[in-house]
Design a protein around this motif. Sequence first.
Motif, mmCIF file in Angstrom:
data_model
loop_
_atom_site.group_PDB
_atom_site.id
_atom_site.type_symbol
_atom_site.label_atom_id
_atom_site.label_comp_id
_atom_site.label_asym_id
_atom_site.label_seq_id
_atom_site.Cartn_x
_atom_site.Cartn_y
_atom_site.Cartn_z
ATOM 1 N N VAL A 5 0.858 -1.193 0.000
ATOM 2 C CA VAL A 5 0.000 0.000 0.000
ATOM 3 C C VAL A 5 0.891 1.237 0.000
ATOM 4 O O VAL A 5 1.828 1.337 0.787
ATOM 5 N N LEU A 6 0.578 2.160 -0.917
ATOM 6 C CA LEU A 6 1.284 3.443 -0.951
ATOM 7 C C LEU A 6 0.431 4.491 -0.241
ATOM 8 O O LEU A 6 -0.734 4.710 -0.610
ATOM 9 N N ILE A 7 1.008 5.104 0.782
ATOM 10 C CA ILE A 7 0.342 6.223 1.459
ATOM 11 C C ILE A 7 1.006 7.503 0.980
ATOM 12 O O ILE A 7 2.232 7.645 1.093
ATOM 13 N N VAL A 29 3.960 -1.473 3.765
ATOM 14 C CA VAL A 29 3.511 -0.071 3.757
ATOM 15 C C VAL A 29 4.645 0.855 3.325
ATOM 16 O O VAL A 29 5.738 0.796 3.885
ATOM 17 N N VAL A 30 4.365 1.696 2.340
ATOM 18 C CA VAL A 30 5.332 2.712 1.914
ATOM 19 C C VAL A 30 4.653 4.071 2.025
ATOM 20 O O VAL A 30 3.579 4.274 1.444
ATOM 21 N N THR A 31 5.261 4.981 2.771
ATOM 22 C CA THR A 31 4.745 6.359 2.828
ATOM 23 C C THR A 31 5.613 7.233 1.944
ATOM 24 O O THR A 31 6.841 7.187 2.027
ATOM 25 N N SER A 32 4.958 8.027 1.100
ATOM 26 C CA SER A 32 5.671 8.977 0.256
ATOM 27 C C SER A 32 5.542 10.380 0.848
ATOM 28 O O SER A 32 4.441 10.846 1.132
ATOM 29 N N MET A 33 6.691 11.026 1.028
ATOM 30 C CA MET A 33 6.714 12.413 1.516
ATOM 31 C C MET A 33 7.257 13.301 0.409
ATOM 32 O O MET A 33 8.165 12.895 -0.322
#
Length: 267
Positions: A5-7, A29-33
């Motif tokens: 899942v890309l957040i 889980v990958v969070t993109s900033m």
Amino acid sequence: MLARVLILGGTSEGFTIARALSTTGQFDVVTSMAGRTPAPKQPAGKVRRGGFGGVAGLSSYLTRNNIAAVVDATHPFAHQISQNATQAGQACDVPVVHIHREGWQQRDGDKWIEVGSSAEAATTIPANARGVFLTTGKTTLKDFAERRDVHFLARIVAPILKCDDVGLLPRHISFIHKRGPFDVARERGLLIDRRVSLVVSKNSGGSGAQAKLDAARELGLSVIMIQRPPPPTGLIVANATEALDWLHRTLNLPELMISDKRLAVTD
Ligand code: NAP
């Protein structure tokens, strides 16, 4: 294989979802900033930084990384990345949900002047005003550069090296470097100590930045409130809990073992 899942991050909801998904063991889980804040808070799971390169770049990222679903947990004013997510999701057949929290509503005692943009906020400030508290974020500061008759107090997360980077001189602007959440007692103290006469805010909604509005109301101060851009197109939910329910249904996974306590948005 775990569902990836890309957040799209940048808000407290993004951190809440990353933490909740990571603890289930059912997701990668990958969070993109966006990468504009030096030393940002770290979410649970993996992190990537920087733009994708528009819709084409995001589409390519989704495909190359086998992303099963995207949760857009960006700020309500981050309209471009949200629209890009909708279009990339459609192009790659990857489901996307946008968290679009409710805006703040005026309450009894509030003295809001509603405007459509930070540029309009700048022209709305009365001549020669002192102690104008800017809480609209670093990227908007240049919009106030023409108002050299005013003295600003700007609160931003990341330090700015020179104040003429924003087109103003030290006698026009002072900075406070602080990250939320903020509480009403401290906000009241700040407004009094720094002799704030007017607050300028985006209508971001949420609890973390609301205290300044409560303090302004108590002190009878006016607030220039910048209205939001239109909501993104596509599927919208109001909060992290609804986004997690959506993920559960969309990815057809067994019941998520996430307690209400873990889901509480605290900042
Ligand atoms: P924006 O105008 O919607 O986006 C401009 C470009 O920045 C996007 O096209 C994208 O570049 C890149 N970008 C934005 N968010 C990204 C993310 N989470 N991951 C990777 N790339 C991202 O966004 P913005 O208003 O500048 O906001 C930037 C970030 O700050 C967002 O994460 C947002 O949640 C956070 N933030 C914004 C505000 C605000 O008031 N705007 C307030 C608090 C936090 P590419 O086209 O190259 O992919």
